[in-house]
Design a protein around this motif. Sequence first.
Motif, PDB file in Angstrom:
ATOM      1  N   VAL A 231      -9.197  -9.618 -25.793  1.00  0.00           N
ATOM      2  CA  VAL A 231      -9.072  -8.528 -26.758  1.00  0.00           C
ATOM      3  C   VAL A 231      -8.742  -7.239 -26.021  1.00  0.00           C
ATOM      4  CG1 VAL A 231     -10.379  -7.098 -28.381  1.00  0.00           C
ATOM      5  CG2 VAL A 231     -10.579  -9.592 -28.467  1.00  0.00           C
TER       6      VAL A 231
ATOM      7  N   GLU B  28     -12.494  -9.815 -35.192  1.00  0.00           N
ATOM      8  CA  GLU B  28     -12.186 -10.575 -33.977  1.00  0.00           C
ATOM      9  C   GLU B  28     -13.210 -11.671 -33.718  1.00  0.00           C
ATOM     10  OE1 GLU B  28      -9.951  -6.699 -32.002  1.00  0.00           O
ATOM     11  OE2 GLU B  28     -12.075  -7.106 -31.583  1.00  0.00           O
TER      12      GLU B  28
ATOM     13  N   ALA C 149     -12.584 -14.458 -36.260  1.00  0.00           N
ATOM     14  CA  ALA C 149     -11.381 -15.216 -35.900  1.00  0.00           C
ATOM     15  C   ALA C 149     -11.689 -16.234 -34.813  1.00  0.00           C
ATOM     16  CB  ALA C 149     -10.288 -14.260 -35.434  1.00  0.00           C
TER      17      ALA C 149
ATOM     18  N   PRO D  28      -2.442 -15.145 -29.353  1.00  0.00           N
ATOM     19  CA  PRO D  28      -2.844 -13.859 -29.936  1.00  0.00           C
ATOM     20  C   PRO D  28      -2.362 -13.641 -31.365  1.00  0.00           C
ATOM     21  CG  PRO D  28      -2.145 -13.556 -27.673  1.00  0.00           C
ATOM     22  CD  PRO D  28      -1.838 -14.974 -28.022  1.00  0.00           C
ATOM     23  N   ALA D  29      -1.128 -14.006 -31.676  1.00  0.00           N
ATOM     24  CA  ALA D  29      -0.619 -13.774 -33.028  1.00  0.00           C
ATOM     25  C   ALA D  29      -1.439 -14.537 -34.063  1.00  0.00           C
ATOM     26  CB  ALA D  29       0.852 -14.178 -33.108  1.00  0.00           C
TER      27      ALA D  29
ATOM     28  N   ASN E 241      -4.943 -12.961 -34.348  1.00  0.00           N
ATOM     29  CA  ASN E 241      -4.911 -11.688 -35.073  1.00  0.00           C
ATOM     30  C   ASN E 241      -4.685 -11.908 -36.566  1.00  0.00           C
ATOM     31  OD1 ASN E 241      -5.425  -9.982 -32.895  1.00  0.00           O
ATOM     32  ND2 ASN E 241      -3.281  -9.935 -32.282  1.00  0.00           N
TER      33      ASN E 241
ATOM     34  N   ALA F 183      -7.953 -13.021 -37.860  1.00  0.00           N
ATOM     35  CA  ALA F 183      -8.895 -11.899 -37.893  1.00  0.00           C
ATOM     36  C   ALA F 183      -8.643 -11.008 -39.104  1.00  0.00           C
ATOM     37  CB  ALA F 183      -8.780 -11.090 -36.605  1.00  0.00           C
ATOM     38  N   THR F 184      -7.397 -10.693 -39.361  1.00  0.00           N
ATOM     39  CA  THR F 184      -7.064  -9.843 -40.506  1.00  0.00           C
ATOM     40  C   THR F 184      -7.442 -10.510 -41.821  1.00  0.00           C
ATOM     41  OG1 THR F 184      -5.257  -8.812 -39.266  1.00  0.00           O
ATOM     42  CG2 THR F 184      -5.178  -8.638 -41.661  1.00  0.00           C
TER      43      THR F 184
ATOM     44  N   PRO G 293     -10.400  -3.904 -36.706  1.00  0.00           N
ATOM     45  CA  PRO G 293      -9.209  -4.189 -35.897  1.00  0.00           C
ATOM     46  C   PRO G 293      -9.058  -5.655 -35.503  1.00  0.00           C
ATOM     47  CG  PRO G 293     -10.365  -2.257 -35.061  1.00  0.00           C
ATOM     48  CD  PRO G 293     -11.260  -2.889 -36.083  1.00  0.00           C
ATOM     49  N   ALA G 294      -7.793  -6.023 -35.269  1.00  0.00           N
ATOM     50  CA  ALA G 294      -7.422  -7.330 -34.716  1.00  0.00           C
ATOM     51  C   ALA G 294      -6.543  -7.043 -33.497  1.00  0.00           C
ATOM     52  CB  ALA G 294      -6.677  -8.161 -35.751  1.00  0.00           C
ATOM     53  N   ARG G 295      -7.086  -7.257 -32.274  1.00  0.00           N
ATOM     54  CA  ARG G 295      -6.413  -6.768 -31.057  1.00  0.00           C
ATOM     55  C   ARG G 295      -6.275  -7.837 -29.978  1.00  0.00           C
ATOM     56  NH1 ARG G 295     -10.904  -2.131 -31.021  1.00  0.00           N
ATOM     57  NH2 ARG G 295     -12.020  -4.085 -31.413  1.00  0.00           N
ATOM     58  N   TYR G 296      -6.189  -9.085 -30.346  1.00  0.00           N
ATOM     59  CA  TYR G 296      -5.980 -10.123 -29.336  1.00  0.00           C
ATOM     60  C   TYR G 296      -4.609  -9.939 -28.688  1.00  0.00           C
ATOM     61  CZ  TYR G 296     -10.131 -12.733 -30.721  1.00  0.00           C
ATOM     62  OH  TYR G 296     -11.437 -13.119 -30.952  1.00  0.00           O
TER      63      TYR G 296
END
Length: 456
Positions: A383, A395, A398, A417-418, A421, A424-425, A432-435
């Motif tokens: 992250v 996060e 997820a 990551p995509a 994220n 997570a969303t 936030p979603a920050r992978y």
Amino acid sequence: MRHRTRIACTAALLLTLTTAPAATAADTGTTHVDGQLPSGATYMMDVPTTWNGTVLLFSHGYNAGPANPAQDAPDAPTKALLLQQGYALIGSSYASTGWAVTDAVPDQMATLAAFTDRFGQASRTIAWGRSYGGLVTTAIAERHLEEIDGSLSMCGLVHGGVANWNNTLDPVFALKTLLGSDVPLVNLPTQQAATDAANTLTAKVDSAQTTAEGRARIALAAALHNIPVWNAPTQTRPAANDWEAQQANQYDAVKGLLKIAAFNRRQEAEVRAGGNMSWNTGIDYARLLGESSVRKEVTELYKKAGLSLNKDLAALNRAPRIKADPNAVAWMSTTSSFTGKLAKPQLSIHTIGDALVPVQTESALRRAVTAAGSAPLLRQAYVDNAGHCTFSPAEQLAALHTLEDRLTTGSWQGTDPASLNARATAADPTTPARYITYRPTPYLRPYDLAHPADRR
């Protein structure tokens, strides 16, 4: 999962010896239970009326005490979301505070047994935890494979105890040697002695920060712990070549290391281990710096200060070394280091800007798991945030849902990551979603039970 009967019988026995748990309806949809184990640890359970059959066994982080509350989730917002989704949440306080792995693991398993006796057998059990609780979770994953289906470590000490204390020794050894101090670094007799040593070396660091030479040396010490140049959410993320701003951020983290782990927590752990469990005999500090994630910053600050980096590294390599107590190493190794042998899937997540438990611990975990032949069972994700355990609820959910998919399908899916994220969303669009795609550099002082050469 096997041995259900044994778990249920254990739970029944425990509850005959335990303070009768109190059950309350925290709201119209959740049953809350507080209780106490024979060890003296307290536990808590939150079970929604529409339980989905999954129980999450949460291991909390390091607690210095004296207060020692039970916890069953990492934070209130994440807990609320999990209960809404139907998960049962359980966790204990551990019977003691500090480096309590010998209490934490059995207390967590006893809490799981008590849950089973009261609410029935879960269809799925996931062990999860953060920070020191990540170490506890990984210990459970290796030692209690029959009782869990998978594990999730968040910002965890997944490098194990011996590696942790060796790597904590290196930066303070550098500060003591290069800034000129006679403070004891190991074999601290009392908490007051640890506090005094921390205060003395912190004063040296504060004074050094006022000169270019001192700042370069603080950066060198930080590099030996892989302290990132952006390590707190309140900090401005420095530019790639803004060496002074990078060092200023590390300065705060170095002082935090001195005040938290390097002395007071070490002293408590030494008492448990029966002596000093770390060493730097045979360590080449020039080699360690060469492998550090922030070596370029150190080189540039030494140039700017007009100091010889080679001379300071030679001074470190000439300085009298610290030897470990073999019995203390054996205790820490047996209780707090890992074999790397996973029998069930584990997902491990980490923020990239963690100064207290640097992201390189994930490299140490992968090293052990790969050597043990368990690499297919492990996935790691990162992250893009500063600080220790600064994950959003989105996060964390997820990561949990990704692990659940692995348990359901038998293969890892959506660990990029995509995908993380997006998940997570979907789980919580308000946080936030920050992978990101990230590969940590090697851990500088690895130690695990899968590498016999580590045990020396």
